[in-house]
Design an enzyme around this catalytic site. Structure first.
Site, short mmCIF file in Angstrom:
data_model
loop_
_atom_site.label_atom_id
_atom_site.label_comp_id
_atom_site.label_asym_id
_atom_site.label_seq_id
_atom_site.Cartn_x
_atom_site.Cartn_y
_atom_site.Cartn_z
CD GLU A 87 -41.39 30.18 -28.93
OE1 GLU A 87 -41.75 30.75 -29.98
OE2 GLU A 87 -40.22 30.20 -28.51
CG ASN A 107 -39.44 24.89 -24.67
OD1 ASN A 107 -38.99 25.01 -23.54
ND2 ASN A 107 -38.84 25.44 -25.74
CG HIS A 146 -35.03 33.40 -24.09
ND1 HIS A 146 -33.73 33.15 -24.46
CD2 HIS A 146 -35.79 32.44 -24.67
CE1 HIS A 146 -33.71 32.08 -25.26
NE2 HIS A 146 -34.94 31.63 -25.39
CD GLU A 175 -35.53 28.01 -25.98
OE1 GLU A 175 -35.49 29.20 -26.38
OE2 GLU A 175 -36.24 27.16 -26.50
CG ASP A 229 -30.59 34.15 -23.49
OD1 ASP A 229 -31.70 34.54 -23.09
OD2 ASP A 229 -30.36 33.89 -24.69
#
Ligand code: G3I
Length: 375
Positions: free
Chosen positions: A176, A219, A255, A284, A286
């Site tokens: 990030e 990432n 996400h 990651e 979801d």
């Protein structure tokens, strides 16, 4: 998603609707977890592909009214071993967890994850070495000189990456580092602020020296599609590769929320990074949804969620450079989502009793039906 799959997801969701749901329970009794080894996501993966999850522990879990999930929840561990062939440390390899005090490394939980993975024939994604968040106060408020900070980061990377040399498949070296406008976080990232952007290249070089075989990644979130932030990564990585900096991969976290549309351009975006010679991964995933505390998702929400999960996985499977698809936890009771977004939830693929949501079946169908030339 293929129409047949959408229909399947809707039917499964409809079959799971109200009659089975106790109004007093937030964890409806749905299809139970599979018993046989073959009845699992990892049993369906194409050759060379990894289906992973974050391993719950540290971070938000420390403030919740349950003990550490990974070390104390045996049913959780059983599902973790059975369903996945890749695991990521959710918090246990982050600075604030690993480095409680200057000079002190708390390796126990990370060691346990790596040992668990070995026993269960799983690969490990390491997360993360250089990030603006979850840094300990002794580091951020320690008044260190630039030279000291550089040495602290170099020692950290050498020690942590070196400890797990040969045991980590992919490291999120830098996490990030851009904001959503594609601007380098040169204020809130302590390393970039104090040491300049060149520290990012140093981090990759130190990681490569410490473990020549681990694949080294950038990432981030909100880089599923082609946008200002992913463009910034594209330009930076092009530049770093031209300088010979050992960058191996680019990963998008995934996400997602049902409040927003499915991100466009996923495959085009992954492919352009592949054209730079990189691996890609989704790390990651979801899919959260609007949900009042204690409420149960509607069949429509579950079907839509299944569709989003499946489209992410299908996107990855259809790009040959994308070899790893990780979800950020597999069971709602341990998800970070309701802690950060109090009016959203139910973001994972399993109910609290580990029974399977339509999203689980959608992922499994995609792995099973993958005509992606990998089988
Ligand atoms: O640091 C404070 C501490 O000072 C305070 O005493 C304590 C009391 O609440 O909170 C501490 O912060 C917590 C932090 O973890 C500590 O490690 C936060 O409340 C807690 O919410 C945080 O959660 C983790 C979060 O990263 C931090 O950003 C989650 O468990 C973890 O799932 C989440 O994972 C991130 C990935 O690493 C990167 N991508 C996004 C993803 C979701 O946010």
């Amino acid at each position: 998603m293929k129409p047949l799959r959408i229909a399947t997801a809707v039917l499964v969701a409809a079959a799971m609707a109200t009659p089975l749901v106790s109004s007093a329970s937030a964890t409806p009794q749905h299809q139970p977890p599979g018993q046989s080894k073959k009845d699992a996501l990892r049993a369906e993966v194409p050759k060379g592909f990894f289906i992973g999850t974050a391993v719950a522990g540290g971070g938000h879990h420390e403030d919740q009214p349950y003990p550490d999930p990974f070390s104390s929840d045996q049913p959780y561990r059983n599902v973790l071993a059975k369903e996945f062939n890749s695991v990521s440390a959710e918090n246990q390899m982050k600075w604030d967890f690993l480095r409680p005090e200057p000079g002190v490394y708390r390796f126990g939980p990370a060691d346990d994850i790596v040992a668990f993975a070995k026993r269960n024939n799983q690969v490990v994604r390491g997360h993360t070495l250089l990030w603006h968040s979850q840094n300990p106060a002794w580091l951020t408020e320690g008044g260190y000189t630039k030279a000291q900070l550089k040495q602290i980061l170099r020692d950290h990377i050498r020690t942590v990456v070196g400890r797990y040399k040969g045991k980590i498949q992919q490291w999120d070296v830098a996490n990030e580092i851009f904001d959503d406008q594609g601007v380098l976080r040169s204020q809130d990232n302590i390393w970039i602020r104090e040491l300049g952007p060149g520290i990012v290249a140093d981090a990759f070089r130190w990681a490569r020296q410490a473990d020549p075989k681990a694949k080294l990644y950038f990432n981030d979130y909100n880089v599923e599609g082609i946008n200002a932030k992913s463009n910034a990564y594209y330009a930076l990585i092009q530049d770093l590769l031209a300088q010979g900096v050992p960058v191996d991969g680019f990963s998008t976290q995934g996400h997602l929320s049902l409040r927003y549309g499915f991100p466009g351009d996923l495959t085009d975006n992954l492919r352009r990074f592949a054209r730079l010679g990189l691996e890609t991964a989704i790390t990651e995933v979801d899919v959260r949804m609007d949900l009042a505390p204690g409420a149960t998702p509607t069949p429509e929400q579950l079907a839509k969620q299944a569709e989003y999960y499946q489209r992410m996985l299908d996107g990855c499977l259809s790009v040959s450079s994308c070899n790893s698809f990780t979800i950020w936890g597999f069971v709602d009771k341990y998800s970070w989502v309701p802690v950060f977004f109090p009016s959203e939830g139910a973001a994972t693929i399993m109910w609290d009793d580990f029974s399977r949501k339509p999203a689980y079946h959608a992922l499994r169908d995609s792995l099973k039906d993958c005509y992606c030339g990998r089988k």
